[in-house]
Design a protein around this motif. Structure first.
Motif, PDB file in Angstrom:
ATOM      1  N   ALA A  62      25.512 -15.344 -53.919  1.00 26.81           N
ATOM      2  CA  ALA A  62      25.633 -14.579 -52.673  1.00 26.81           C
ATOM      3  C   ALA A  62      26.549 -15.297 -51.675  1.00 26.81           C
ATOM      4  N   ALA A  63      27.318 -14.518 -50.943  1.00 31.05           N
ATOM      5  CA  ALA A  63      28.219 -15.097 -49.937  1.00 31.05           C
ATOM      6  C   ALA A  63      27.406 -15.824 -48.869  1.00 31.05           C
ATOM      7  N   SER A  64      28.027 -16.848 -48.266  1.00 34.86           N
ATOM      8  CA  SER A  64      27.280 -17.687 -47.325  1.00 34.86           C
ATOM      9  C   SER A  64      26.975 -16.955 -46.025  1.00 34.86           C
ATOM     10  N   ASP A  65      27.645 -15.833 -45.783  1.00 31.11           N
ATOM     11  CA  ASP A  65      27.352 -15.077 -44.554  1.00 31.11           C
ATOM     12  C   ASP A  65      26.587 -13.788 -44.846  1.00 31.11           C
ATOM     13  N   LEU A  66      26.082 -13.632 -46.070  1.00 29.84           N
ATOM     14  CA  LEU A  66      25.319 -12.426 -46.394  1.00 29.84           C
ATOM     15  C   LEU A  66      24.025 -12.424 -45.581  1.00 29.84           C
ATOM     16  N   PRO A  67      23.763 -11.376 -44.807  1.00 32.79           N
ATOM     17  CA  PRO A  67      22.527 -11.359 -44.012  1.00 32.79           C
ATOM     18  C   PRO A  67      21.300 -11.122 -44.904  1.00 32.79           C
ATOM     19  N   VAL A  68      20.152 -11.560 -44.388  1.00 32.33           N
ATOM     20  CA  VAL A  68      18.906 -11.454 -45.163  1.00 32.33           C
ATOM     21  C   VAL A  68      17.814 -10.835 -44.291  1.00 32.33           C
ATOM     22  N   ILE A  69      17.151  -9.816 -44.825  1.00 27.46           N
ATOM     23  CA  ILE A  69      16.012  -9.214 -44.136  1.00 27.46           C
ATOM     24  C   ILE A  69      14.749  -9.562 -44.935  1.00 27.46           C
ATOM     25  N   ILE A  70      13.702  -9.998 -44.202  1.00 26.94           N
ATOM     26  CA  ILE A  70      12.476 -10.474 -44.869  1.00 26.94           C
ATOM     27  C   ILE A  70      11.256  -9.764 -44.281  1.00 26.94           C
ATOM     28  N   CYS A  71      10.327  -9.368 -45.137  1.00 25.66           N
ATOM     29  CA  CYS A  71       9.025  -8.912 -44.648  1.00 25.66           C
ATOM     30  C   CYS A  71       7.922  -9.731 -45.308  1.00 25.66           C
ATOM     31  N   GLY A  72       6.717  -9.670 -44.743  1.00 25.58           N
ATOM     32  CA  GLY A  72       5.573 -10.334 -45.377  1.00 25.58           C
ATOM     33  C   GLY A  72       5.144 -11.607 -44.671  1.00 25.58           C
ATOM     34  N   MET A  73       4.483 -12.472 -45.423  1.00 26.33           N
ATOM     35  CA  MET A  73       3.795 -13.613 -44.840  1.00 26.33           C
ATOM     36  C   MET A  73       4.733 -14.703 -44.327  1.00 26.33           C
ATOM     37  N   ALA A  74       6.043 -14.611 -44.644  1.00 26.87           N
ATOM     38  CA  ALA A  74       6.996 -15.562 -44.074  1.00 26.87           C
ATOM     39  C   ALA A  74       6.967 -15.477 -42.548  1.00 26.87           C
TER      40      ALA A  74
END
Lengths: 312, 312
Positions: A62-74
């Motif tokens: 994955a590219a170093s600027d690829l955004p990430v969306i997270i759900c859950g216990m994080a």
């Protein structure tokens, strides 16, 4: 159908005991997938959240600027970055605006908040299921719905369109795990992982008739083994049926008291069969929405809202 | 009052996790006492039943031919010598004739059997409580009674005079232990061992109103800590009240459905206060018989029936 092969973002469902990551294109189609058992428990204890995330993104190039969306216990207090709770009643889209950016990271990483019921007579929380619900909305359609989301901590959710009006958590999965492994009953369940479905349905019906007898019915599993030689298949079915039936009895007598319509099960795999069988035994109509599909759709909707809305 | 100081027999209540021995005279008066944590779990695992018994008898200087009467888990399949079960309905005196002699021991050692309900719709077992009931008969008197015997596995027993007509076991104590130590809720209970009695009574009432919500009410303990900062005292009270209330809801809707009379609590110590408080909160009349006194009397009655009846 979007056939774009360029990753637009990564979507992560980060639970207590599991990690799932998908690379998606701008249309929300899955391009690549990673799964592991590096849930919050492991991430908090040892490796750390950033390291686990990076290792999976690197493995996919994955590219170093690829955004990430997270759900859950994080997003829990004991997680990576606390993402708080949106108070119900709430439009599910409200979780999007509550997304918290993880500081100190080169790429744009956002963690979605959970939902909370702050009524002191009925306090409750969820984290991760709100994103599944967001993704299930298209399936559910307009109007009122009662959704059942089975799991370690099962959620029963009343929806009015895209608004969560109330919800309740039942500790069914966690209690099954504790009782089957560590109580007196554990002896009776030792053996191959089968389940006698007739015994399961009987257990569901029994506990729904007299939910107060739940812990008596669980003790009877041991007595049934001692006195009648009940097999592990039967004992396991009785424990599972008693706990799932107790949950349905409670949810049916509470938020769902007036609910005579179809129950929307949001679930994947074997648990879906068990809850379906229980609802059938009780002559309650239901339909199934796949939970994994729902969480992917929910994460995609969140990501597109955050980063791609102008491109839609 | 018998003031005979000569030991006539030793009486032992040998539970899963505790060992209690009393030297008694022919009248059943206690001359000496020994207590330890060498219950069945420890005896099976390591030291062995004969060695533990001998060490306590030696410490008291008991004669080598002093007979010993034993009740409890020493008679379980995984205990010292299996003593089986007497099937209910049964006169409590029937357990006396079912006493099993331990082979290969110089002295006369007898283990009392338990009781079993062999109705396939309602299988249940007890071991030890039958001896408490035998000792409580004098307190209870003639007629019908509903006895509640709180513990790791609480027993609710319907009696008609000296006949046990039916009984049910509730896993209340074991579940409190598992959930308070090993579930998600454990975090909320960490701290000093206090209990908020107002929160306890509220929890009892809530679960009796909607027993199907039991595992939801347990999850709310965690939510209450997260959202409202509920203290460990409140959280512990809520867990205890939910589980004890669930038991009372079940026993009240089952064997006790038609039972409007006084409930006979056979219990010792702190548990008696908790069950009494719960029954009071529900406006259910009760009286307390001390469980330890009852088991001593029951063992004495058994011993005198076996060895001293001609001397009475």
């Amino acid at each position: 159908m979007n056939s774009d092969k360029r990753p637009a973002f990564a979507a992560v469902d980060w639970g207590t005991s599991s990690f799932r990551l998908w690379l998606m294109n701008a249309g929300g189609d899955v391009l690549e997938e990673r799964r592991s058992d590096e849930g919050m428990a492991m991430a908090s204890a040892a490796c750390g959240f950033p390291k686990i995330l990076k290792s999976h993104l690197s493995a996919l190039g994955a590219a170093s600027d690829l955004p990430v969306i997270i759900c859950g216990m994080a997003g829990a207090r004991q997680g990576w970055v606390e993402a708080g709770y949106v108070t119900v009643p709430a439009l599910l889209d409200a979780v999007l605006s509550g997304a918290v950016r993880v500081p100190g990271e080169g790429r744009d990483i956002r963690i979605l908040p959970g939902l909370a019921n702050r009524d002191p007579a009925h306090p409750d929380v969820m984290r991760g299921e709100e994103t599944q619900l967001l993704g299930a909305l298209a399936d559910l359609g307009a109007g009122e719905h009662l959704a059942c989301m089975p799991g370690t901590h099962s959620k029963w959710v009343k929806l009015d369109g895209a608004t969560v009006t109330e919800f309740s958590t039942y500790m069914t999965g966690e209690l099954f795990d504790l009782i089957s492994k560590q109580s007196l009953i554990a002896h009776s369940l030792a053996g191959p992982e089968g389940m006698d479905m007739a015994a399961y349905r009987t257990a569901v019906s029994k506990v729904v008739t007299a939910p107060g007898r739940a812990t008596n019915l669980i003790f009877q599993i041991r007595a049934g083994q001692l006195l009648e030689g009940a097999t592990a298949d039967i004992s396991r079915a009785r424990l599972s049926g008693t706990l799932i039936g107790l949950e349905i009895a409670g949810a049916g007598g509470d938020a769902a008291s007036a609910w005579q319509g179809t129950i929307s099960l949001i679930v994947s795999g074997r648990l879906g069969e068990l809850y379906g069988e229980a609802l059938s035994a009780l002559s309650r109509p239901y339909r199934i929405t796949d939970a994994e599909t729902a969480v992917k759709r929910g994460l995609a909707r969140a990501a597109r809202g955050l980063w791609l809305s102008s491109k839609d």
